[in-house]
Design a protein around this motif. Structure first.
Motif, PDB file in Angstrom:
ATOM      1  N   VAL A   1       0.972  -1.361  -0.075  1.00 17.81           N
ATOM      2  CA  VAL A   1      -0.421   0.283  -0.245  1.00 17.81           C
ATOM      3  C   VAL A   1       0.801   0.968   0.217  1.00 17.81           C
ATOM      4  N   PRO A   2       0.892   2.290  -0.466  1.00 18.64           N
ATOM      5  CA  PRO A   2       1.465   3.167  -1.430  1.00 18.64           C
ATOM      6  C   PRO A   2       1.167   4.127  -0.494  1.00 18.64           C
ATOM      7  N   ALA A   3       1.854   4.694   0.838  1.00 17.02           N
ATOM      8  CA  ALA A   3       1.880   5.434   2.346  1.00 17.02           C
ATOM      9  C   ALA A   3       1.348   6.534   1.388  1.00 17.02           C
ATOM     10  N   ALA A   4       0.131   7.003   2.558  1.00 18.83           N
ATOM     11  CA  ALA A   4      -0.347   8.122   2.889  1.00 18.83           C
ATOM     12  C   ALA A   4       0.391   9.456   2.167  1.00 18.83           C
TER      13      ALA A   4
ATOM     14  N   PRO B   1       1.976  12.512   1.896  1.00 23.61           N
ATOM     15  CA  PRO B   1       1.691  13.826   2.857  1.00 23.61           C
ATOM     16  C   PRO B   1       1.590  15.443   1.536  1.00 23.61           C
ATOM     17  N   ALA B   2       0.767  15.832   1.856  1.00 22.65           N
ATOM     18  CA  ALA B   2       1.253  17.870   1.755  1.00 22.65           C
ATOM     19  C   ALA B   2       2.290  18.482   1.224  1.00 22.65           C
TER      20      ALA B   2
ATOM     21  N   PRO C   1       8.780   5.108   3.629  1.00 20.79           N
ATOM     22  CA  PRO C   1       7.819   4.650   2.891  1.00 20.79           C
ATOM     23  C   PRO C   1       7.980   5.661   1.931  1.00 20.79           C
TER      24      PRO C   1
ATOM     25  N   TYR D   1       6.648  14.856  -2.946  1.00 17.45           N
ATOM     26  CA  TYR D   1       6.375  14.619  -2.566  1.00 17.45           C
ATOM     27  C   TYR D   1       6.704  12.445  -3.142  1.00 17.45           C
TER      28      TYR D   1
END
Lengths: 404, 404
Positions: free
Chosen positions: B10-13, B15-16, B369, B397
């Motif tokens: 699962v790709p990490a969320a 971030p902004a 990640p 990111y």
């Protein structure tokens, strides 16, 4: 502060729990739950006898399931990252010691947990950190419990018990109602090779923590928590008078470093990595697997011990060691197995699955998104060719917490 | 086969993307995109001159963004896991070499990709593997392209070019329309300390691959692909006559091992880890940070080189080395910085952020990640106390592919 919180650690999707260790694609991490439970029982028994509270350090397994293998209520834990603190808070834990010196910029995440009713105990060893914590507590109107890190063996951080900085820090914390106690960790006990050395390390931990508590109390400062611990000292301590709690993490899984120290037996190791034979180089005396350092980590802790165990000892799928077989080198996704002590290279056909026992459970576990769990009982006849033995049944999947 | 596919990575969320390197909580990985682009350009220029195709090995960055920093169309890649193959297929790549010897039990995932129109080229070095591939291709009615791994330096797997097994394997593959070519990797080039040694390694790679291709062709077997490569040999090769493609992975980031070999300069390193000063032990000559082996990996590749760089060299946030400062030891979430060559311990107040340059980019990147990306330009005045210099702006990111 912009995106101060890192990408949320997303637990890996939990796969269907069916079949045996012969089924998932390799490499993957496996936990023998029967061995882990025995390891947990062993330390629980010691801790009861010592009359202190056990605070498991969840940095090794980083798994809510592993922290309560019997399904008990969420208890006190120590964590090494705020990601762990947040995940364990989400899992119902309400008493969490963040056992790494606090970076003041991380306080917003700590405050968010405190406001949720999670008692997050911080660690620090400088007046600057104490002032940052005290200021945040006053500014936000939140009590921020903090412990003073005490140095018992020159291993890492902390103030010595006789350092005047100790009471100065204590005073700053106490004036903001933040002083929670003292904490020490005998990091050097990982190099204590005899029971006597480990007993001495345990006594050094206790003495340093108790001396620090005494110095603070002599200055009129309250010290509710006196926390000590490491896996080697936790298994060596005989008298923890003056100590309130014991921390240990590695003991749930153990590893070859702990076996090399004599803290456990190789048969107690609960974590291993399942790999598959993908090649043979008999001219070099090598078997090639699909488990390299990405699956095992680069940790070679036993290289500093009397018996260098390479990247790990090799067992069959049911956990029985293959005599003389060692994973002696690794590239990213390749492991090289060779024999020693005159053992002949075993016949392990293409596709044979093996379990590699790691040097350092904390590092090896960190390479994996979670654990396939077995209860240690064989899962019946194995349908795949080339297995040495029956493949144990998989009974659960435990995801790990990742990131910071 | 039960749950043969592991939990989906699962790709990490994401971030902004705002602010500077002073903002995200430490530790985290950062990529200097300007340096990475220069590294990519350097090899692209060489490869054009050599007249071969470049097939980037994405095992180092494991990032779709890093594989196409300029936003170009998806090109050929090599991967080290099927998780990478699947992620790059999802990202539009249609030509993927899975450069680890195939475990036949993984063929269902390969077949699923082939049916999606993704050309997945397999690697193998035994008649058993060739038969498993040929059988699967016939049974499923799918062409399964496979390359024969050739051993050029005794480093890992593969058959020697003069081994009769080579043509036997080739025949099995060809009879099922699966023979795609030969592949070799000069793994020993990571220990080639002079330009002459690396040129010799590059010639050894070429000669082994070309000899294997010649032997197969002499047996009437077609060899469309002749693939060689490693980062050290890719930067040393002068003549690749007979070779069709070059693979390299590490070159995008480089690392201290490559700098120690002389393949790049320390100033070329595009990957680093941002850490924060959390303690001082002047009595031991130590600075303590919140970046330990979990952030850096346990890889100590430079320990085998003339200049041991510890766990890494230390730079300020804008990438300028702090003279004499080295990360010399690590526990899970603590890094210890000390000085050498008579350098004084620098004044780095609590909260100072630093960048640590790694021994081995592949291993260090794998601990994270994803990457906070900077373009190498300063981000303006830094608002946080204790920084040595301006904190570069974060421009993107890039998540990483994880798991197998």
């Amino acid at each position: 502060m912009h995106h101060a919180r890192p990408p949320a650690p997303v637990p890996a999707a939990v796969p269907a729990v069916t079949g045996t260790l012969a089924d998932p694609d390799t490499p993957f991490a496996v936990v023998d739950a029967r061995r882990a439970a025995a390891n947990v029982d062993r330390l629980a028994h010691r801790v009861r006898r010592l009359g202190v509270t056990l605070r498991p350090h969840v940095k090794t397994a980083k798994s809510l399931d592993a922290a309560a293998p019997g399904g008990g209520p969420p208890g006190p834990v120590a964590v090494s990252t705020l990601a762990e603190a947040e995940a364990f808070a989400d899992g119902g834990h309400r008493d969490v010691t963040y056992a790494v010196g606090i970076d003041p910029r991380k306080l917003p995440r700590v405050l968010a947990l405190l406001r949720r009713g999670v008692c997050v105990r911080l660690l620090l060893d400088s007046p600057e950190q104490a002032r940052a914590v005290a200021d945040a507590a006053r500014r936000e109107g939140v009590r921020v419990p903090a412990q003073i890190e005490v140095d018992c063996d020159g291993h890492r951080g902390g103030v010595r018990p006789d350092d005047p900085a100790l009471t100065a820090i204590g005073r700053v914390l106490h004036d903001a109602d933040c002083l929670d106690g003292v904490l020490t960790h005998a990091g050097e006990s990982y190099f204590a090779y005899t029971p006597e050395d480990r007993l001495r390390a345990a006594e050094g931990e206790r003495d340093a923590a108790v001396a620090a508590a005494r110095a603070l109390r002599a200055a009129g400062l309250p010290v509710p928590t006196v926390s000590v611990g490491s896996t080697p000292t936790a298994h060596a301590a005989e008298d923890l008078t003056g100590v309130t709690e014991l921390r240990a993490g590695n003991y749930v899984f153990f590893d070859l470093v702990m076996a090399g120290l004599g803290v456990c037996r190789v048969e107690d190791l609960a974590l291993s990595v399942v790999v598959t034979v993908i090649g043979h180089r008999p001219e070099y005396g090598r078997i090639v697997t699909d488990g390299g350092w990405m699956a095992m980590s680069r940790d070679r802790g036993t290289a500093a011990q009397a018996r260098d165990q390479g990247y790990g000892l090799v067992a069959s799928l049911d956990g029985v060691l293959v005599p003389g077989l060692v994973m002696t080198s690794a590239s990213q996704e390749h492991g090289i197995l060779t024999t020693r002590d005159g053992a002949p290279l075993p016949e392990l056909p293409l596709g044979t699955r093996l379990r590699v026992l790691p040097n350092h459970a904390c590092a090896t576990a960190a390479q994996h998104p979670g654990y396939h769990v077995i209860d240690g009982a064989p899962g019946g006849p194995d349908g795949a060719p080339g297995e040495l033995s029956a493949a144990p049944a998989v009974s659960a999947y435990w995801p790990r917490v990742t990131g910071w």
